[in-house]
Design a protein around this motif. Structure first.
Motif, PDB file in Angstrom:
ATOM      1  N   THR A  46      -9.266  -0.327   2.083  1.00  0.00           N
ATOM      2  CA  THR A  46      -8.307  -0.876   1.123  1.00  0.00           C
ATOM      3  C   THR A  46      -7.137  -1.538   1.843  1.00  0.00           C
ATOM      4  OG1 THR A  46      -8.918   0.794  -0.513  1.00  0.00           O
ATOM      5  CG2 THR A  46      -6.796  -0.316  -0.824  1.00  0.00           C
TER       6      THR A  46
ATOM      7  N   SER B 182      -9.484   4.377   2.085  1.00  0.00           N
ATOM      8  CA  SER B 182      -8.082   4.010   2.326  1.00  0.00           C
ATOM      9  C   SER B 182      -7.979   2.957   3.422  1.00  0.00           C
ATOM     10  CB  SER B 182      -7.267   5.238   2.704  1.00  0.00           C
ATOM     11  OG  SER B 182      -7.282   6.173   1.657  1.00  0.00           O
TER      12      SER B 182
ATOM     13  N   SER C 190      -6.401  -5.466   1.933  1.00  0.00           N
ATOM     14  CA  SER C 190      -5.102  -5.938   1.457  1.00  0.00           C
ATOM     15  C   SER C 190      -4.448  -6.865   2.476  1.00  0.00           C
ATOM     16  CB  SER C 190      -4.203  -4.737   1.163  1.00  0.00           C
ATOM     17  OG  SER C 190      -2.971  -5.140   0.640  1.00  0.00           O
TER      18      SER C 190
ATOM     19  N   GLU D  41       0.827  -1.210   0.000  1.00  0.00           N
ATOM     20  CA  GLU D  41       0.000   0.000   0.000  1.00  0.00           C
ATOM     21  C   GLU D  41       0.862   1.262   0.000  1.00  0.00           C
ATOM     22  OE1 GLU D  41      -3.211  -0.016  -0.587  1.00  0.00           O
ATOM     23  OE2 GLU D  41      -3.229  -2.211  -0.550  1.00  0.00           O
TER      24      GLU D  41
END
Length: 148
Positions: free
Chosen positions: A81, A78, A85, A43
């Motif tokens: 995400t 964010s 992840s 990221e």
């Protein structure tokens, strides 16, 4: 003139890129590091590429169009995400059956369709409904018979 079906072609490209991304994540899941660290590194790399992209396109940025709700959404997306992840990396490290994991993860298509119907009041036709039903059946088959 823009092609009427451009969205289909771009969607196929994104599909291919997502497949490559998952395959590369599977390879990274075997590194002897904690999976959350690997995900965070990925990221950060994405953030670096995003920052470079913004620097190269700074003339197109109009800060006046961004309000507090947008900032809240940026932060929320964010967080989701990064959390997604981390969970993806951990999940990929737990199994040899990558395709089952990806099938379950990509069930988000059905969930997104349902949310679109309920929240955005989008209409669906019988073909979309049939696809949702078949996806439910497919997920049930994958979950119940993944190790046969």
């Amino acid at each position: 003139m823009q092609s009427k079906n451009l969205w289909i072609y771009l969607s196929i490209i994104v599909c291919i890129l997502a497949s490559v991304r998952i395959s590369l994540r599977k390879i990274l899941s075997h590194i002897d590091l904690d999976k959350d660290i690997i995900a965070a590194i990925l990221e950060c790399c994405i953030g670096l590429f995003g920052f470079i992209y913004l620097l190269l396109n700074y003339k197109r940025i109009n800060v006046k169009k961004i309000n507090n709700n947008h900032i809240f959404n940026f932060i929320g997306i964010s967080f989701f995400t990064l959390f997604s992840s981390i969970l993806t990396m951990y999940t990929l490290s737990l199994t040899n059956n990558t395709s089952s994991i990806v099938s379950i993860i990509n069930f988000n298509i059905v969930l997104t369709t349902i949310i679109s119907i309920l929240y955005f009041k989008e209409k669906i036709n019988i073909y979309t409904f049939s696809g949702i039903f078949m996806s439910f059946v497919g997920i049930l088959l994958i979950v119940n018979y993944h190790d046969i």
